[in-house]
Scaffold this motif. Sequence first.
Motif, PDB file in Angstrom:
ATOM      1  N   PRO A 172       0.842  -1.205   0.000  1.00 31.27           N
ATOM      2  CA  PRO A 172       0.000   0.000   0.000  1.00 31.27           C
ATOM      3  C   PRO A 172       0.873   1.249   0.000  1.00 31.27           C
ATOM      4  CG  PRO A 172      -0.896  -1.608   1.520  1.00 31.27           C
ATOM      5  CD  PRO A 172       0.432  -2.156   1.068  1.00 31.27           C
ATOM      6  N   PRO A 173       0.581   2.216  -0.867  1.00 32.36           N
ATOM      7  CA  PRO A 173       1.476   3.368  -1.008  1.00 32.36           C
ATOM      8  C   PRO A 173       1.291   4.407   0.090  1.00 32.36           C
ATOM      9  CG  PRO A 173      -0.370   3.584  -2.511  1.00 32.36           C
ATOM     10  CD  PRO A 173      -0.527   2.250  -1.832  1.00 32.36           C
ATOM     11  N   ALA A 174       2.378   5.101   0.386  1.00 28.47           N
ATOM     12  CA  ALA A 174       2.345   6.292   1.233  1.00 28.47           C
ATOM     13  C   ALA A 174       2.586   7.487   0.318  1.00 28.47           C
ATOM     14  CB  ALA A 174       3.415   6.214   2.323  1.00 28.47           C
ATOM     15  N   VAL A 175       1.580   8.349   0.190  1.00 31.64           N
ATOM     16  CA  VAL A 175       1.615   9.442  -0.772  1.00 31.64           C
ATOM     17  C   VAL A 175       2.150  10.706  -0.113  1.00 31.64           C
ATOM     18  CG1 VAL A 175       0.255  10.795  -2.419  1.00 31.64           C
ATOM     19  CG2 VAL A 175      -0.372   8.408  -1.949  1.00 31.64           C
ATOM     20  N   ALA A 176       3.058  11.415  -0.808  1.00 30.41           N
ATOM     21  CA  ALA A 176       3.607  12.672  -0.303  1.00 30.41           C
ATOM     22  C   ALA A 176       2.509  13.714  -0.164  1.00 30.41           C
ATOM     23  CB  ALA A 176       4.705  13.170  -1.239  1.00 30.41           C
ATOM     24  N   PRO A 177       2.680  14.680   0.727  1.00 26.55           N
ATOM     25  CA  PRO A 177       1.634  15.704   0.924  1.00 26.55           C
ATOM     26  C   PRO A 177       1.233  16.437  -0.349  1.00 26.55           C
ATOM     27  CG  PRO A 177       3.259  15.811   2.696  1.00 26.55           C
ATOM     28  CD  PRO A 177       3.789  14.837   1.697  1.00 26.55           C
ATOM     29  N   ASP A 178       2.185  16.665  -1.277  1.00 25.82           N
ATOM     30  CA  ASP A 178       1.839  17.379  -2.502  1.00 25.82           C
ATOM     31  C   ASP A 178       1.307  16.458  -3.594  1.00 25.82           C
ATOM     32  OD1 ASP A 178       4.093  16.037  -3.362  1.00 25.82           O
ATOM     33  OD2 ASP A 178       5.300  17.832  -3.742  1.00 25.82           O
ATOM     34  N   GLY A 179       1.233  15.148  -3.328  1.00 25.13           N
ATOM     35  CA  GLY A 179       0.669  14.204  -4.281  1.00 25.13           C
ATOM     36  C   GLY A 179       1.545  13.912  -5.485  1.00 25.13           C
ATOM     37  N   ARG A 180       2.793  14.361  -5.485  1.00 20.06           N
ATOM     38  CA  ARG A 180       3.651  14.180  -6.661  1.00 20.06           C
ATOM     39  C   ARG A 180       4.486  12.903  -6.603  1.00 20.06           C
ATOM     40  NH1 ARG A 180       6.925  19.586  -7.656  1.00 20.06           N
ATOM     41  NH2 ARG A 180       7.571  18.337  -9.470  1.00 20.06           N
ATOM     42  N   HIS A 181       4.601  12.303  -5.439  1.00 21.42           N
ATOM     43  CA  HIS A 181       5.365  11.064  -5.281  1.00 21.42           C
ATOM     44  C   HIS A 181       4.662  10.159  -4.271  1.00 21.42           C
ATOM     45  CE1 HIS A 181       8.487  13.935  -6.671  1.00 21.42           C
ATOM     46  NE2 HIS A 181       9.000  12.880  -7.287  1.00 21.42           N
ATOM     47  N   PHE A 182       4.971   8.881  -4.358  1.00 17.35           N
ATOM     48  CA  PHE A 182       4.592   7.960  -3.285  1.00 17.35           C
ATOM     49  C   PHE A 182       5.651   6.883  -3.170  1.00 17.35           C
ATOM     50  CE2 PHE A 182       2.295   6.179  -6.980  1.00 17.35           C
ATOM     51  CZ  PHE A 182       2.629   4.832  -6.923  1.00 17.35           C
ATOM     52  N   VAL A 183       5.730   6.307  -1.983  1.00 16.78           N
ATOM     53  CA  VAL A 183       6.682   5.225  -1.720  1.00 16.78           C
ATOM     54  C   VAL A 183       5.920   3.977  -1.311  1.00 16.78           C
ATOM     55  CG1 VAL A 183       8.615   6.717  -1.080  1.00 16.78           C
ATOM     56  CG2 VAL A 183       7.002   5.971   0.679  1.00 16.78           C
ATOM     57  N   VAL A 189      12.090  -9.697   6.404  1.00 14.18           N
ATOM     58  CA  VAL A 189      13.484 -10.040   6.681  1.00 14.18           C
ATOM     59  C   VAL A 189      13.637 -11.387   7.369  1.00 14.18           C
ATOM     60  CG1 VAL A 189      14.197  -7.631   6.784  1.00 14.18           C
ATOM     61  CG2 VAL A 189      13.405  -8.752   8.861  1.00 14.18           C
ATOM     62  N   LEU A 190      12.550 -11.927   7.909  1.00 16.10           N
ATOM     63  CA  LEU A 190      12.653 -13.210   8.600  1.00 16.10           C
ATOM     64  C   LEU A 190      12.413 -14.369   7.642  1.00 16.10           C
ATOM     65  CD1 LEU A 190      13.169 -14.519  11.323  1.00 16.10           C
ATOM     66  CD2 LEU A 190      10.720 -14.435  11.785  1.00 16.10           C
ATOM     67  N   ALA A 191      11.263 -14.395   6.989  1.00 15.51           N
ATOM     68  CA  ALA A 191      10.947 -15.500   6.081  1.00 15.51           C
ATOM     69  C   ALA A 191      11.588 -15.319   4.712  1.00 15.51           C
ATOM     70  CB  ALA A 191       9.427 -15.615   5.926  1.00 15.51           C
ATOM     71  N   ARG A 192      11.785 -14.066   4.269  1.00 15.39           N
ATOM     72  CA  ARG A 192      12.365 -13.748   2.964  1.00 15.39           C
ATOM     73  C   ARG A 192      11.566 -14.368   1.816  1.00 15.39           C
ATOM     74  NH1 ARG A 192      17.252 -11.265   3.534  1.00 15.39           N
ATOM     75  NH2 ARG A 192      18.248 -11.424   5.574  1.00 15.39           N
ATOM     76  N   TYR A 193      10.251 -14.474   2.011  1.00 17.20           N
ATOM     77  CA  TYR A 193       9.399 -14.981   0.945  1.00 17.20           C
ATOM     78  C   TYR A 193       9.092 -13.882  -0.062  1.00 17.20           C
ATOM     79  CZ  TYR A 193       5.474 -17.306  -1.346  1.00 17.20           C
ATOM     80  OH  TYR A 193       4.638 -17.871  -2.280  1.00 17.20           O
ATOM     81  N   GLU A 194       8.938 -12.652   0.425  1.00 11.95           N
ATOM     82  CA  GLU A 194       8.690 -11.500  -0.424  1.00 11.95           C
ATOM     83  C   GLU A 194       9.888 -10.560  -0.365  1.00 11.95           C
ATOM     84  OE1 GLU A 194       5.140  -9.684   0.965  1.00 11.95           O
ATOM     85  OE2 GLU A 194       3.824 -11.306   0.300  1.00 11.95           O
ATOM     86  N   PRO A 195      10.038  -9.677  -1.359  1.00 15.14           N
ATOM     87  CA  PRO A 195      11.181  -8.753  -1.329  1.00 15.14           C
ATOM     88  C   PRO A 195      11.044  -7.729  -0.213  1.00 15.14           C
ATOM     89  CG  PRO A 195       9.675  -8.193  -3.116  1.00 15.14           C
ATOM     90  CD  PRO A 195       9.204  -9.501  -2.558  1.00 15.14           C
ATOM     91  N   SER A 196      12.152  -7.441   0.443  1.00 14.53           N
ATOM     92  CA  SER A 196      12.210  -6.351   1.414  1.00 14.53           C
ATOM     93  C   SER A 196      12.912  -5.174   0.751  1.00 14.53           C
ATOM     94  CB  SER A 196      12.978  -6.770   2.668  1.00 14.53           C
ATOM     95  OG  SER A 196      12.284  -7.767   3.377  1.00 14.53           O
ATOM     96  N   GLY A 197      12.425  -3.971   1.039  1.00 15.59           N
ATOM     97  CA  GLY A 197      13.066  -2.804   0.463  1.00 15.59           C
ATOM     98  C   GLY A 197      12.098  -1.670   0.236  1.00 15.59           C
ATOM     99  N   LEU A 198      12.369  -0.863  -0.794  1.00 14.00           N
ATOM    100  CA  LEU A 198      11.667   0.392  -0.973  1.00 14.00           C
ATOM    101  C   LEU A 198      11.523   0.714  -2.450  1.00 14.00           C
ATOM    102  CD1 LEU A 198      10.567   2.860   0.705  1.00 14.00           C
ATOM    103  CD2 LEU A 198      12.814   3.891   0.388  1.00 14.00           C
ATOM    104  N   GLN A 199      10.353   1.243  -2.818  1.00  6.36           N
ATOM    105  CA  GLN A 199      10.098   1.767  -4.157  1.00  6.36           C
ATOM    106  C   GLN A 199       9.750   3.251  -4.051  1.00  6.36           C
ATOM    107  OE1 GLN A 199       6.762  -0.724  -5.369  1.00  6.36           O
ATOM    108  NE2 GLN A 199       8.056  -1.789  -6.857  1.00  6.36           N
ATOM    109  N   LEU A 200      10.204   4.043  -5.031  1.00  3.38           N
ATOM    110  CA  LEU A 200       9.806   5.440  -5.149  1.00  3.38           C
ATOM    111  C   LEU A 200       9.145   5.635  -6.507  1.00  3.38           C
ATOM    112  CD1 LEU A 200       9.789   8.414  -4.155  1.00  3.38           C
ATOM    113  CD2 LEU A 200      11.992   8.686  -5.326  1.00  3.38           C
ATOM    114  N   TRP A 201       7.925   6.182  -6.488  1.00  3.91           N
ATOM    115  CA  TRP A 201       7.147   6.432  -7.702  1.00  3.91           C
ATOM    116  C   TRP A 201       6.875   7.928  -7.836  1.00  3.91           C
ATOM    117  CZ3 TRP A 201       5.060   2.453 -10.892  1.00  3.91           C
ATOM    118  CH2 TRP A 201       5.252   1.158 -10.414  1.00  3.91           C
TER     119      TRP A 201
END
Length: 254
Positions: A172-183, A189-201
């Motif tokens: 689920p995205p976290a949208v910047a206050p100005d609506g121009r980006h979201f992360v 980190v325990l099961a490592r079934y899904e990727p851990s990390g960060l996306q910037l859009w």
Amino acid sequence: MSCSFRGPTERSQPGVPVMAPTPRLPRPQPPRIYRLGHLDTLVQVPGRVLPIHQASRGVYERLPQPLVLPAVPASAEEEEAFDFAAEERQRLRTAGKTVRRSGNTLWLYPSKAKPLQLRNNPTENPDANVGYEYLSSLPTIHQWLVSVHLYEGGYFMLVDQRTGRRTRIWSPPAVAPDGRHFVCGNSDVLARYEPSGLQLWSVDGTTLRLLWERQTEWGCTQPRWLDNKTILFEQDFFDNGDVDTRVVRLTVVP
């Protein structure tokens, strides 16, 4: 006349203690958190490293939480007992006329495109099994958020409320206050079934563009925007045989 000579009275000398050799002191060890240098940087692109700084949990907890969603089941047993349909019915009551469910089909009605059908297929075939769950509307970026359940695992998807265009994201995205980006931050980190990390859009009208994503050995949980350039988040990391967490700050927009 007799005379006698008396020499100086001999006095016993005080004992001089013999000093034992001083043991060598152990090398000073900095506090554990300062030894975790691998948690303090994120390579955005080759040649550019973003510093990660420890932040105040009090400041983090005062920042608005982007989305309030039900807790994800932590085990297979919890998932079997979790009523996804009942949770979705609660959300659909406030979704308006542009989102509805009819049986196994989730209907979305974009303003400038044909209605979109997302049809569940609860089959025993692992390659064909899929289910769609409506989660939320994100009016600041004109998107619907949908959770896609597969036979094993799943992912999240944004659907444009104007064009119906679908975009797969990590979380689920976290949208910047100005609506121009979201992360989108993820942590496994325990099961490592899904990727851990960060996306910037970035958000430019109806176009969502992935600026960068990085899979890391640490996890990013519940990122929140401090301003239009900087996020605070809970950084999960594996240490001393268990998962630990600290609040950190990262400037993601130049």
